[in-house]
Scaffold this active site. Structure first.
Site, PDB file in Angstrom:
ATOM      1  N   ASP A  70       0.786  -1.037  -0.108  1.00 15.45           N
ATOM      2  CA  ASP A  70       0.087   0.063  -0.030  1.00 15.45           C
ATOM      3  C   ASP A  70       0.963   1.217   0.069  1.00 15.45           C
ATOM      4  O   ASP A  70       2.300   1.036   0.497  1.00 15.45           O
ATOM      5  CB  ASP A  70      -0.648   0.004   1.055  1.00 15.45           C
ATOM      6  CG  ASP A  70      -1.757   1.248   1.343  1.00 15.45           C
ATOM      7  OD1 ASP A  70      -2.427   1.555   0.354  1.00 15.45           O
ATOM      8  OD2 ASP A  70      -1.659   1.879   2.585  1.00 15.45           O
TER       9      ASP A  70
ATOM     10  N   ASP B  34      -6.708  -1.676   5.095  1.00 12.67           N
ATOM     11  CA  ASP B  34      -6.410  -2.795   4.181  1.00 12.67           C
ATOM     12  C   ASP B  34      -6.687  -4.216   4.774  1.00 12.67           C
ATOM     13  O   ASP B  34      -6.105  -5.156   4.426  1.00 12.67           O
ATOM     14  CB  ASP B  34      -4.946  -2.648   4.186  1.00 12.67           C
ATOM     15  CG  ASP B  34      -4.629  -1.367   3.085  1.00 12.67           C
ATOM     16  OD1 ASP B  34      -5.150  -1.047   2.203  1.00 12.67           O
ATOM     17  OD2 ASP B  34      -3.485  -0.502   3.313  1.00 12.67           O
TER      18      ASP B  34
END
Length: 627
Positions: free
Chosen positions: A327, A524
């Site tokens: 990410d 996430d």
């Protein structure tokens, strides 16, 4: 050395002295047997008891049974054939010496790991009538103000309401540099206050605080076994009965063949002795002890570096990592957004910022926080209504009765509002008031100091591909990936798109390689769960991170990812070394014993020696080289 180990050492010394003394006592027959049974029972009574309990519980085949049968058999041979019982006592004596060494080594490694994780606070200070009163941290309710003096551990997560200090976070993060904190800062339990007096308003109960979560994670890590550990368990389950039946066959079949088919003397003594030697050699102690110890030491070594691995199965998976997916925000960048520019049409700059801050007032996203900071005034939530957050697009809300849309280009397209692209690099927040385009705000995030070094370290560690997934614009994403040396980048992704992209990458990667996803552990969670191995970055104190991830990095340093992979590979290398070494030596000695080329003295030395070397090798996993 603990009390139990000291007691065993005394038994070993007493038995050894008695055994040596009996060599000078001129006695034979039954009195000789009785005298030798004294040191034998002193050193071996617990082995005989455990073997008996195993038989009663129908769990016969273990190392205690093997040692009991081998030594009792040696005594029987002495009684009916040689009249010498020294070997039986010596075999049990050397076996217990090996067990003592193994117990001490395991205890030492556990003590080292416990010291690394010695972060559990014993008390919390409450100020009552001008006096500090120590109470159990479990008794402190959320919202209570506690006092932490210099040299004390912070017992519960909270926010500083008074004071400033430097905190030692090394037990949690592995970082040796102190962290300076002041009034208004959030602090986590387990850190040590090095300087000033702090008053902290607790934000969680003790059971939900970081220190409790970390300790629970470490304590439970041993329950999640790797394939190597499960292999050893299955191996021992079949191996021990197999060698027992093989020893029985070795004692009966050759003499029977000699007697019935070859017309030779059966030599029962020779073959029973070989069978007993075979049993002593076959003890699987080196494997049963060293393999779990290797993983335990590997998890402990990682903990010292601020890397928490939830179990040896995850350590094994981590060692096979070939793809690392990142990410962007909060992982490779600092996650601290700042407003760099405001490009407006007719509405003045301050008014545009005000409307953006009000529209985003209900969001906790870092971009929303940066807009509120740039506005710089207190948010009046009564001016805002009908807030609609559109995932991956932005927000639409009523501010002072006017419809305000704040978001990316996707939101403008969704609302059919013409917008202007910006020449600046960064996250662009487009603004529309009552359906008319009002301008845009440029927000940027800075890369972490170690991000580029982390990517290089991963590649030097043998990682074949690095990928970045982000919801940012294509231009921002590609510029970030290029500056870091990341192989592939996918931009403008919604949370669901990230899961789909990880699915694609899982299908593309070589079957033997594992895919690791590195994220902040909050937004996430679905991707962390879907990847072969989920790594939560900068997630200290985040319940979502600890729940969703398989590996938790206790600070936000991406360089720790390469270190975690190297630790796991070193641990697995040690495990395989011990498996090959222990099984190889066992097989060689078993063949020699069956052929009569190894006596029982050599057998016990080989067994104890292999166990000691395997344990020493396993402890190497505790020590981690710096990158």
């Amino acid at each position: 050395m603990n009390k139990k180990q000291r007691k065993m050492l005394i038994r070993i010394l007493v038995s050894a002295v008695l055994l040596i003394g009996l060599q000078f006592v001129p006695v034979s027959g039954l009195p000789r047997l009785v005298l030798y049974l004294v040191p034998y029972l002193v050193i071996g009574y617990d082995i005989l008891r455990k073997a008996g309990q195993g038989i009663l519980n129908r769990q016969v085949f273990d190392e205690n049974f093997l040692m009991a049968v081998a030594t009792v058999g040696a005594i029987a041979i002495g009684l009916f054939e040689s009249g010498d019982y020294t070997e039986a006592v010596a075999v049990m004596l050397f076996y217990q010496v090996g067990e003592l060494f193994q117990s001490y080594a395991v205890g030492k490694s556990r003590k080292n790991i416990s010291a690394l994780m010695d972060i559990r606070p014993d008390y919390a200070n409450l100020e009552l009538d001008g006096q500090l009163v120590r109470v159990d941290p479990d008794e402190v309710e959320t919202g209570t103000v506690i006092v932490v003096q210099p040299g004390e551990k912070i017992p519960i997560d909270g926010v500083i309401v008074e004071g400033s200090a430097s905190l030692n976070t090394s037990a949690l993060t592995g970082e040796s540099l102190p962290r300076d904190v002041k009034e208004g800062d959030e602090v986590i339990s387990g850190c040590i206050n090095m300087t000033g007096v702090l008053k902290i308003r607790t934000s969680k109960e003790f059971g939900e605080s970081t220190v409790s979560k970390v300790l629970e994670l470490v304590e439970n890590s041993s329950s999640r076994k790797s394939r190597s550990e499960n292999f050893i368990s299955r191996f021992a389950r079949y191996y021990t009965p197999a060698v027992c039946y093989s020893a029985l066959a070795l004692a009966i079949l050759p003499p029977a063949v000699r007697l019935l088919f070859l017309g030779l003397t059966p030599d029962w003594y020779v073959w029973i002795y070989r069978a007993l030697t075979f049993l002593v050699i076959s003890c699987p102690c080196a494997l049963v002890i060293s393999i779990p110890l290797s993983f335990f030491a590997g998890i402990g070594g990682a903990s010292r570096e601020g890397i928490l691995v939830k179990g040896s199965n995850y350590l094994e998976t981590l060692s096979q990592t070939g793809y690392v997916i990142f990410d962007k925000t909060g992982t490779l960048t600092q996650g601290v957004f700042e407003v760099n520019a405001v490009h407006h049409n007719k509405m003045e700059e301050k008014k545009l910022l005000e409307y953006a801050a009000l529209a985003e007032s209900a969001s906790s996203h870092p971009i929303s926080k940066s807009l509120k900071r740039a506005y710089g005034e207190e948010i009046d939530r009564s001016r805002v209504s009908e807030i609609e957050e559109i995932s991956g697009n932005g927000v639409v809300a009523k501010v002072d009765g006017r419809t305000v849309a704040a978001g990316n280009a996707k939101l403008m397209k969704r609302l059919d509002i013409p917008y202007h692209d910006c020449h600046r690099t960064g996250t662009i927040i487009h603004m529309a008031i009552d359906g008319d385009y009002a301008g845009h705000i440029v927000i940027s995030d800075r890369l972490k100091d170690t991000s580029a070094q982390a990517i290089r370290a991963l590649k030097s560690s043998g990682v074949s591909k690095t990928v970045m997934l982000t919801g940012d614009s294509r231009r921002v994403a590609e510029e970030t990936a290029s500056s870091l040396g990341i192989d592939e980048v996918y931009s403008e992704l919604l949370p669901g798109d990230k899961v789909a992209k990880v699915e694609e990458l899982l299908a593309q990667k070589p079957p033997k390689e594992k895919l690791a996803f590195v994220g902040d552990g909050i937004n996430d969670a679905p991707v962390l769960s879907r990847a072969d191995i989920g790594i939560a970055m900068g997630a200290l104190g985040s319940d979502a991170a600890i729940e969703a991830a398989d590996v938790v990095l206790m600070d936000d340093d991406p360089l720790k990812i390469a270190k975690a992979i190297r630790i796991s590979r070193k641990c697995l290398r040690i495990v395989y070394e011990n498996i090959v070494f222990a099984i190889g030596i066992k097989l060689i000695c078993l063949v020699l014993g069956a052929l009569g080329l190894a006596n029982m003295w050599l057998a016990i030395f080989a067994d104890v020696g292999v166990m000691i070397l395997a344990v020493l090798n396993a402890i190497r996993a505790l020590f981690v080289k710096k990158l």
